[in-house]
Design an enzyme around this catalytic site. Structure first.
Site, PDB file in Angstrom:
ATOM      1  N   TYR A 126     -29.231 -59.074-131.411  1.00 13.83           N
ATOM      2  CA  TYR A 126     -28.614 -58.253-132.453  1.00 13.83           C
ATOM      3  C   TYR A 126     -28.560 -56.772-132.066  1.00 13.83           C
ATOM      4  O   TYR A 126     -27.676 -56.042-132.512  1.00 13.83           O
ATOM      5  CB  TYR A 126     -29.308 -58.486-133.810  1.00 13.83           C
ATOM      6  CG  TYR A 126     -28.870 -59.825-134.366  1.00 13.83           C
ATOM      7  CD1 TYR A 126     -27.603 -59.973-134.925  1.00 13.83           C
ATOM      8  CD2 TYR A 126     -29.676 -60.946-134.254  1.00 13.83           C
ATOM      9  CE1 TYR A 126     -27.163 -61.210-135.384  1.00 13.83           C
ATOM     10  CE2 TYR A 126     -29.251 -62.185-134.706  1.00 13.83           C
ATOM     11  CZ  TYR A 126     -27.994 -62.313-135.271  1.00 13.83           C
ATOM     12  OH  TYR A 126     -27.547 -63.527-135.699  1.00 13.83           O
ATOM     13  N   ARG A 129     -25.440 -56.548-130.166  1.00 11.94           N
ATOM     14  CA  ARG A 129     -24.275 -56.583-131.064  1.00 11.94           C
ATOM     15  C   ARG A 129     -24.133 -55.270-131.826  1.00 11.94           C
ATOM     16  O   ARG A 129     -23.022 -54.812-132.098  1.00 11.94           O
ATOM     17  CB  ARG A 129     -24.381 -57.788-131.994  1.00 11.94           C
ATOM     18  CG  ARG A 129     -24.224 -59.098-131.194  1.00 11.94           C
ATOM     19  CD  ARG A 129     -24.179 -60.297-132.071  1.00 11.94           C
ATOM     20  NE  ARG A 129     -23.082 -60.223-133.042  1.00 11.94           N
ATOM     21  CZ  ARG A 129     -22.971 -61.040-134.082  1.00 11.94           C
ATOM     22  NH1 ARG A 129     -23.885 -61.980-134.281  1.00 11.94           N
ATOM     23  NH2 ARG A 129     -21.974 -60.925-134.916  1.00 11.94           N
ATOM     24  N   GLN A 161     -16.755 -63.047-143.227  1.00 12.61           N
ATOM     25  CA  GLN A 161     -17.876 -63.673-142.512  1.00 12.61           C
ATOM     26  C   GLN A 161     -18.415 -62.703-141.470  1.00 12.61           C
ATOM     27  O   GLN A 161     -19.426 -62.977-140.836  1.00 12.61           O
ATOM     28  CB  GLN A 161     -17.402 -64.948-141.813  1.00 12.61           C
ATOM     29  CG  GLN A 161     -16.915 -66.024-142.769  1.00 12.61           C
ATOM     30  CD  GLN A 161     -16.149 -67.106-142.015  1.00 12.61           C
ATOM     31  OE1 GLN A 161     -16.713 -68.079-141.544  1.00 12.61           O
ATOM     32  NE2 GLN A 161     -14.847 -66.926-141.891  1.00 12.61           N
ATOM     33  N   ASN A 162     -17.716 -61.597-141.277  1.00 14.21           N
ATOM     34  CA  ASN A 162     -18.104 -60.661-140.223  1.00 14.21           C
ATOM     35  C   ASN A 162     -19.265 -59.782-140.679  1.00 14.21           C
ATOM     36  O   ASN A 162     -19.358 -59.408-141.847  1.00 14.21           O
ATOM     37  CB  ASN A 162     -16.922 -59.779-139.824  1.00 14.21           C
ATOM     38  CG  ASN A 162     -15.782 -60.605-139.261  1.00 14.21           C
ATOM     39  OD1 ASN A 162     -15.969 -61.776-138.942  1.00 14.21           O
ATOM     40  ND2 ASN A 162     -14.603 -60.021-139.158  1.00 14.21           N
ATOM     41  N   HIS A 179     -22.146 -63.330-144.633  1.00 14.91           N
ATOM     42  CA  HIS A 179     -23.090 -63.622-143.550  1.00 14.91           C
ATOM     43  C   HIS A 179     -23.974 -62.419-143.227  1.00 14.91           C
ATOM     44  O   HIS A 179     -24.619 -62.392-142.175  1.00 14.91           O
ATOM     45  CB  HIS A 179     -22.338 -64.074-142.282  1.00 14.91           C
ATOM     46  CG  HIS A 179     -21.733 -65.447-142.413  1.00 14.91           C
ATOM     47  ND1 HIS A 179     -20.852 -65.980-141.500  1.00 14.91           N
ATOM     48  CD2 HIS A 179     -21.890 -66.402-143.374  1.00 14.91           C
ATOM     49  CE1 HIS A 179     -20.488 -67.206-141.891  1.00 14.91           C
ATOM     50  NE2 HIS A 179     -21.095 -67.478-143.020  1.00 14.91           N
ATOM     51  N   CYS A 187     -37.254 -57.067-144.550  1.00 12.61           N
ATOM     52  CA  CYS A 187     -38.568 -57.604-144.204  1.00 12.61           C
ATOM     53  C   CYS A 187     -38.511 -59.126-144.282  1.00 12.61           C
ATOM     54  O   CYS A 187     -37.866 -59.675-145.178  1.00 12.61           O
ATOM     55  CB  CYS A 187     -39.616 -57.049-145.174  1.00 12.61           C
ATOM     56  SG  CYS A 187     -41.273 -57.713-144.853  1.00 12.61           S
TER      57      CYS A 187
HETATM   58  P1  OAD Z   1     -14.739 -67.914-134.480  1.00 13.30           P
HETATM   59  O1  OAD Z   1     -15.124 -67.240-133.219  1.00 13.30           O
HETATM   60  O2  OAD Z   1     -15.208 -69.299-134.705  1.00 13.30           O
HETATM   61  O3  OAD Z   1     -13.148 -67.948-134.610  1.00 13.30           O
HETATM   62  C1  OAD Z   1     -12.389 -66.789-134.412  1.00 13.30           C
HETATM   63  C2  OAD Z   1     -10.950 -67.090-134.734  1.00 13.30           C
HETATM   64  O4  OAD Z   1     -10.229 -65.895-134.607  1.00 13.30           O
HETATM   65  C3  OAD Z   1     -10.286 -68.127-133.824  1.00 13.30           C
HETATM   66  O5  OAD Z   1      -9.671 -69.111-134.608  1.00 13.30           O
HETATM   67  C4  OAD Z   1      -9.228 -67.322-133.079  1.00 13.30           C
HETATM   68  O6  OAD Z   1      -8.031 -68.048-132.887  1.00 13.30           O
HETATM   69  C5  OAD Z   1      -8.981 -66.179-134.027  1.00 13.30           C
HETATM   70  N1  OAD Z   1      -8.497 -64.941-133.394  1.00 13.30           N
HETATM   71  C6  OAD Z   1      -8.721 -64.480-132.140  1.00 13.30           C
HETATM   72  N2  OAD Z   1      -8.108 -63.301-131.956  1.00 13.30           N
HETATM   73  C7  OAD Z   1      -7.491 -62.998-133.128  1.00 13.30           C
HETATM   74  C8  OAD Z   1      -6.690 -61.902-133.568  1.00 13.30           C
HETATM   75  N3  OAD Z   1      -6.403 -60.864-132.781  1.00 13.30           N
HETATM   76  N4  OAD Z   1      -6.226 -61.936-134.852  1.00 13.30           N
HETATM   77  C9  OAD Z   1      -6.512 -62.977-135.661  1.00 13.30           C
HETATM   78  N5  OAD Z   1      -7.251 -64.032-135.289  1.00 13.30           N
HETATM   79  C10 OAD Z   1      -7.736 -64.041-134.049  1.00 13.30           C
HETATM   80  O7  OAD Z   1     -15.171 -66.932-135.667  1.00 13.30           O
HETATM   81  P2  OAD Z   1     -15.417 -67.256-137.202  1.00 13.30           P
HETATM   82  O8  OAD Z   1     -14.526 -68.346-137.677  1.00 13.30           O
HETATM   83  O9  OAD Z   1     -15.400 -65.974-137.925  1.00 13.30           O
HETATM   84  O10 OAD Z   1     -21.714 -67.003-138.218  1.00 13.30           O
HETATM   85  O11 OAD Z   1     -16.895 -67.804-137.151  1.00 13.30           O
HETATM   86  C11 OAD Z   1     -17.555 -68.100-138.344  1.00 13.30           C
HETATM   87  C12 OAD Z   1     -19.017 -67.882-138.179  1.00 13.30           C
HETATM   88  O12 OAD Z   1     -19.484 -68.595-137.028  1.00 13.30           O
HETATM   89  C13 OAD Z   1     -19.413 -66.461-137.886  1.00 13.30           C
HETATM   90  O13 OAD Z   1     -19.511 -65.665-139.039  1.00 13.30           O
HETATM   91  C14 OAD Z   1     -20.748 -66.624-137.235  1.00 13.30           C
HETATM   92  C15 OAD Z   1     -20.377 -67.741-136.288  1.00 13.30           C
HETATM   93  O14 OAD Z   1     -21.413 -68.505-135.812  1.00 13.30           O
HETATM   94  C16 OAD Z   1     -23.000 -66.684-138.040  1.00 13.30           C
HETATM   95  O15 OAD Z   1     -23.406 -66.100-137.050  1.00 13.30           O
HETATM   96  C17 OAD Z   1     -23.878 -67.084-139.165  1.00 13.30           C
END
Ligand code: OAD
Length: 303
Positions: A126, A129, A161-162, A179, A187
């Site tokens: 983290y 990140r 989710q970001n 998230h 803590c």
């Molecule tokens: P993912 O990494 O699973 O998916 C990202 C999505 O963004 C993919 O479908 C890509 O096609 C799309 N993408 C890439 N570039 C893009 C752009 N320029 N514009 C629009 N879309 C684009 O990410 P999330 O679905 O957000 O959770 O993942 C969900 C959760 O899984 C996260 O919040 C995290 C992760 O594990 C935790 O850490 C708890």
């Protein structure tokens, strides 16, 4: 956890049932039959010669790359964003080429078990990140959503989710981080509320400690934990007439079930460069990068 799903560890039974029911009912059963280009919905608009048409296998509709989304004065809009919206700002997504889960196993850096076993490794992840996100600036996708908030005010619910703060940097003032937030810590022992923290705690740094003696952890929902603000989110889903997901792969619960929850009574729209895993649940998919599709996308009709 199978498929990288975020499990609801201690969900209220009713809420979990609702999510699962939506999943079991199935995305395809309530969808209209696929339509061809000539039957395009009136909500789509060509932008002259530059518009391109794409067909996503399994999606319910033919779509345009350049399009306008009409939002009526009666619409209540729920926007769900995922890692894809921040990709153009230089923050890596999780899945796919260059995704974080290619280099890290989430079980080792983003789970309660990881925290118990190796909190230094968790903080290393983290801290890295935090460093990446602190250099990032919002892109035109974030800015378009901030402008949408100014136009719709309380008729927009922005759920992300970001864990970065790019929506806020772009000017969005009511962002629901389901998230957690990268620049907050809390803590792991006492009930002290989460607090702002941009610190980097990398070895040889010690794990930061709370006054109560507990360890300070990132304010992040890890795999196996309960996402934040779930009741507020489902109230907004119940009220929405238009559901828009941007840049999320549709594989992590409960967010991936939101579209199924509103399906049949709200318009369901996806924006991203590729079809998400739950793509067949959307009636309209706009294929492209968020930073290219969203500017100029929203047309808010006045009453
Ligand atoms: P993912 O990494 O699973 O998916 C990202 C999505 O963004 C993919 O479908 C890509 O096609 C799309 N993408 C890439 N570039 C893009 C752009 N320029 N514009 C629009 N879309 C684009 O990410 P999330 O679905 O957000 O959770 O993942 C969900 C959760 O899984 C996260 O919040 C995290 C992760 O594990 C935790 O850490 C708890």
């Amino acid at each position: 956890m199978a498929g990288g799903a975020v499990a609801l560890e201690n969900p209220s039974p009713a809420r979990l049932l609702r999510v699962q029911t939506q999943l079991r009912v199935g995305f395809r059963s309530r969808l209209p039959a696929p339509r061809n280009e000539s039957q395009e919905s009136s909500t789509h608009e060509d932008c002259g010669a530059s518009s391109q048409t794409y067909i996503i296998p399994g999606a319910a509709n033919t779509v345009h790359f350049r399009a306008v989304l009409n939002i009526s004065p009666k619409d209540r809009v729920f926007v769900l964003t995922g890692a894809g919206i921040s990709a153009e700002s230089g923050i890596p997504t999780f899945r796919g080429a260059g995704g974080l889960w290619r280099d890290y196993r989430f079980e080792e850096v983003a789970s309660p078990h990881a925290w118990q076993r190796d909190p230094r490794l968790v903080w290393e992840f983290y801290s890295m990140r935090r460093r990446v996100a602190s250099d990032a600036k919002p892109n035109p996708g974030h800015i378009a959503l901030a402008e949408l908030e100014r136009a719709l005010r309380e008729r927009l619910f922005l759920c992300t989710q970001n864990v970065d703060n790019l929506h806020e940097q772009a000017g969005s003032s009511r962002v629901v981080h389901m998230h957690g937030e990268l620049f907050k810590s809390r803590c792991d022992t006492c009930r002290r509320p989460p607090f702002d923290d941009a610190g980097a705690y990398e070895p040889p740094s010690e794990i930061p400690r709370c006054a109560c003696g507990g360890r300070i952890r990132p304010h992040i929902c890890w795999f196996g934990e309960v996402p934040y603000h779930v009741d507020e989110i489902f109230r907004a889903l119940d009220a929405c007439t238009l559901f828009l997901a941007v840049g999320t792969s549709g594989v992590v619960e409960p967010a991936s079930s939101f579209v199924g929850h509103v399906q049949g009574r709200a318009r369901t729209i996806y924006v991203g460069p590729e079809e998400p895993a739950n793509g067949s649940a959307f009636t309209e998919c706009y294929v492209g990068k968020a930073g290219e599709v969203l500017p100029g996308f929203f047309r808010c009709e006045s009453s």
